[in-house]
Design a protein around this motif. Structure first.
Motif, PDB file in Angstrom:
ATOM      1  N   GLN A   1       0.828  -1.203   0.000  1.00 18.35           N
ATOM      2  CA  GLN A   1       0.000   0.000   0.000  1.00 18.35           C
ATOM      3  C   GLN A   1       0.860   1.249   0.000  1.00 18.35           C
ATOM      4  O   GLN A   1       1.884   1.307   0.685  1.00 18.35           O
ATOM      5  N   LEU A   2       0.423   2.222  -0.781  1.00 18.58           N
ATOM      6  CA  LEU A   2       0.954   3.575  -0.725  1.00 18.58           C
ATOM      7  C   LEU A   2      -0.255   4.480  -0.577  1.00 18.58           C
ATOM      8  O   LEU A   2      -1.147   4.461  -1.425  1.00 18.58           O
ATOM      9  N   VAL A   3      -0.285   5.243   0.497  1.00 19.36           N
ATOM     10  CA  VAL A   3      -1.451   6.074   0.783  1.00 19.36           C
ATOM     11  C   VAL A   3      -1.015   7.528   0.894  1.00 19.36           C
ATOM     12  O   VAL A   3      -0.269   7.903   1.808  1.00 19.36           O
ATOM     13  N   GLU A   4      -1.494   8.330  -0.043  1.00 18.81           N
ATOM     14  CA  GLU A   4      -1.196   9.759  -0.014  1.00 18.81           C
ATOM     15  C   GLU A   4      -2.210  10.495   0.851  1.00 18.81           C
ATOM     16  O   GLU A   4      -3.372  10.105   0.926  1.00 18.81           O
ATOM     17  N   SER A   5      -1.749  11.576   1.449  1.00 22.43           N
ATOM     18  CA  SER A   5      -2.636  12.439   2.226  1.00 22.43           C
ATOM     19  C   SER A   5      -2.062  13.852   2.216  1.00 22.43           C
ATOM     20  O   SER A   5      -0.921  14.070   1.818  1.00 22.43           O
ATOM     21  N   GLY A   6      -2.885  14.798   2.680  1.00 23.24           N
ATOM     22  CA  GLY A   6      -2.422  16.166   2.798  1.00 23.24           C
ATOM     23  C   GLY A   6      -2.891  17.104   1.702  1.00 23.24           C
ATOM     24  O   GLY A   6      -2.622  18.301   1.758  1.00 23.24           O
ATOM     25  N   GLY A   7      -3.574  16.560   0.724  1.00 24.68           N
ATOM     26  CA  GLY A   7      -4.088  17.420  -0.336  1.00 24.68           C
ATOM     27  C   GLY A   7      -5.244  18.279   0.161  1.00 24.68           C
ATOM     28  O   GLY A   7      -5.724  18.122   1.281  1.00 24.68           O
ATOM     29  N   GLY A   8      -5.647  19.204  -0.696  1.00 27.54           N
ATOM     30  CA  GLY A   8      -6.760  20.077  -0.335  1.00 27.54           C
ATOM     31  C   GLY A   8      -6.772  21.319  -1.186  1.00 27.54           C
ATOM     32  O   GLY A   8      -6.127  21.390  -2.227  1.00 27.54           O
TER      33      GLY A   8
ATOM     34  N   THR B   1      -2.627  22.775  -9.536  1.00 28.03           N
ATOM     35  CA  THR B   1      -3.868  22.025  -9.411  1.00 28.03           C
ATOM     36  C   THR B   1      -3.753  20.714 -10.180  1.00 28.03           C
ATOM     37  O   THR B   1      -3.554  20.708 -11.396  1.00 28.03           O
ATOM     38  N   ALA B   2      -3.857  19.619  -9.451  1.00 31.34           N
ATOM     39  CA  ALA B   2      -3.662  18.295 -10.053  1.00 31.34           C
ATOM     40  C   ALA B   2      -3.928  17.234  -8.997  1.00 31.34           C
ATOM     41  O   ALA B   2      -4.047  17.543  -7.808  1.00 31.34           O
ATOM     42  N   VAL B   3      -3.994  16.004  -9.452  1.00 31.91           N
ATOM     43  CA  VAL B   3      -3.963  14.874  -8.528  1.00 31.91           C
ATOM     44  C   VAL B   3      -2.488  14.473  -8.390  1.00 31.91           C
ATOM     45  O   VAL B   3      -1.802  14.277  -9.401  1.00 31.91           O
ATOM     46  N   TYR B   4      -2.034  14.377  -7.164  1.00 31.14           N
ATOM     47  CA  TYR B   4      -0.648  14.044  -6.876  1.00 31.14           C
ATOM     48  C   TYR B   4      -0.561  12.580  -6.457  1.00 31.14           C
ATOM     49  O   TYR B   4      -1.297  12.141  -5.563  1.00 31.14           O
ATOM     50  N   TYR B   5       0.347  11.866  -7.092  1.00 29.11           N
ATOM     51  CA  TYR B   5       0.543  10.449  -6.830  1.00 29.11           C
ATOM     52  C   TYR B   5       1.972  10.200  -6.373  1.00 29.11           C
ATOM     53  O   TYR B   5       2.917  10.781  -6.929  1.00 29.11           O
ATOM     54  N   CYS B   6       2.133   9.318  -5.407  1.00 28.54           N
ATOM     55  CA  CYS B   6       3.476   8.849  -5.103  1.00 28.54           C
ATOM     56  C   CYS B   6       3.637   7.446  -5.670  1.00 28.54           C
ATOM     57  O   CYS B   6       2.653   6.725  -5.870  1.00 28.54           O
ATOM     58  N   TYR B   7       4.875   7.086  -5.957  1.00 30.29           N
ATOM     59  CA  TYR B   7       5.152   5.739  -6.421  1.00 30.29           C
ATOM     60  C   TYR B   7       6.491   5.292  -5.875  1.00 30.29           C
ATOM     61  O   TYR B   7       7.359   6.106  -5.562  1.00 30.29           O
TER      62      TYR B   7
ATOM     63  N   SER C   1       3.456   0.630   3.077  1.00 33.30           N
ATOM     64  CA  SER C   1       3.459  -0.613   3.862  1.00 33.30           C
ATOM     65  C   SER C   1       3.463  -1.803   2.914  1.00 33.30           C
ATOM     66  O   SER C   1       3.092  -1.697   1.745  1.00 33.30           O
ATOM     67  N   GLY C   2       3.912  -2.941   3.429  1.00 31.36           N
ATOM     68  CA  GLY C   2       3.840  -4.180   2.668  1.00 31.36           C
ATOM     69  C   GLY C   2       5.040  -4.475   1.784  1.00 31.36           C
ATOM     70  O   GLY C   2       5.019  -5.469   1.051  1.00 31.36           O
ATOM     71  N   PHE C   3       6.056  -3.640   1.822  1.00 31.71           N
ATOM     72  CA  PHE C   3       7.265  -3.904   1.046  1.00 31.71           C
ATOM     73  C   PHE C   3       8.446  -3.205   1.733  1.00 31.71           C
ATOM     74  O   PHE C   3       8.250  -2.433   2.660  1.00 31.71           O
ATOM     75  N   ALA C   4       9.641  -3.500   1.263  1.00 30.79           N
ATOM     76  CA  ALA C   4      10.861  -2.971   1.888  1.00 30.79           C
ATOM     77  C   ALA C   4      11.094  -1.532   1.443  1.00 30.79           C
ATOM     78  O   ALA C   4      11.952  -1.234   0.602  1.00 30.79           O
ATOM     79  N   PHE C   5      10.332  -0.650   2.011  1.00 30.57           N
ATOM     80  CA  PHE C   5      10.320   0.770   1.634  1.00 30.57           C
ATOM     81  C   PHE C   5      11.727   1.346   1.534  1.00 30.57           C
ATOM     82  O   PHE C   5      12.031   2.103   0.612  1.00 30.57           O
TER      83      PHE C   5
ATOM     84  N   THR D   1       7.154  -1.769  -9.364  1.00 30.85           N
ATOM     85  CA  THR D   1       6.722  -0.385  -9.194  1.00 30.85           C
ATOM     86  C   THR D   1       5.341  -0.405  -8.566  1.00 30.85           C
ATOM     87  O   THR D   1       4.459  -1.118  -9.038  1.00 30.85           O
ATOM     88  N   TYR D   2       5.190   0.374  -7.509  1.00 31.27           N
ATOM     89  CA  TYR D   2       3.908   0.459  -6.812  1.00 31.27           C
ATOM     90  C   TYR D   2       3.418   1.896  -6.826  1.00 31.27           C
ATOM     91  O   TYR D   2       4.215   2.825  -6.679  1.00 31.27           O
TER      92      TYR D   2
END
Length: 116
Positions: free
Chosen positions: A3-10, A91-97, A25-29, A104-105
């Motif tokens: 899992q990769l969970v983004e937060s903090g947008g607005g 202004t955009a949707v921000y994704y982490c990977y 979570s779930g992998f060797a970050f 690639t997650y």
């Protein structure tokens, strides 16, 4: 489960700041390169910033250099994107990977809206 969970947008006014977080979570970050990308409506996804597995190396798109800062805390499996002096084009949707070939997650994204 990876899992990769983004937060903090607005919603933020032009010139303002936001800090995005990406919790993993779930992998060797600690072994993975982490990047932040963004996708504005009708536009292609853009790589905004990246940070090496150790955190010792960072890179930025020219459009955000000097305004955005990427950092990571490997003890907490979290990456941050501090965004200052936000402009309308933020202004955009921000994704982490997370990337470590061959894997690639991706996260689900968080919306950032900059109002002028």
């Amino acid at each position: 489960q990876v899992q990769l969970v983004e937060s903090g947008g607005g919603l933020v006014q032009a010139g303002g700041s936001l800090r995005l977080s990406c919790a993993a979570s779930g992998f060797a970050f600690r072994l993975y390169f982490i990047g932040w990308t963004r996708q504005a409506p009708g536009k292609e996804r853009e790589l905004v910033a990246g940070i090496s597995a150790s955190g010792g190396s960072t890179s930025y798109a020219d459009s955000v250099k000097g305004r955005f800062t990427i950092s990571r805390n490997n003890a907490e499996n979290t990456v941050y994107l501090q965004m200052n002096s936000l402009k309308d084009d933020g202004t955009a949707v921000y994704y982490c990977y997370a990337d470590r070939p061959p894997a690639t997650y991706w996260g689900q994204g968080t919306q950032v809206t900059v109002s002028s």
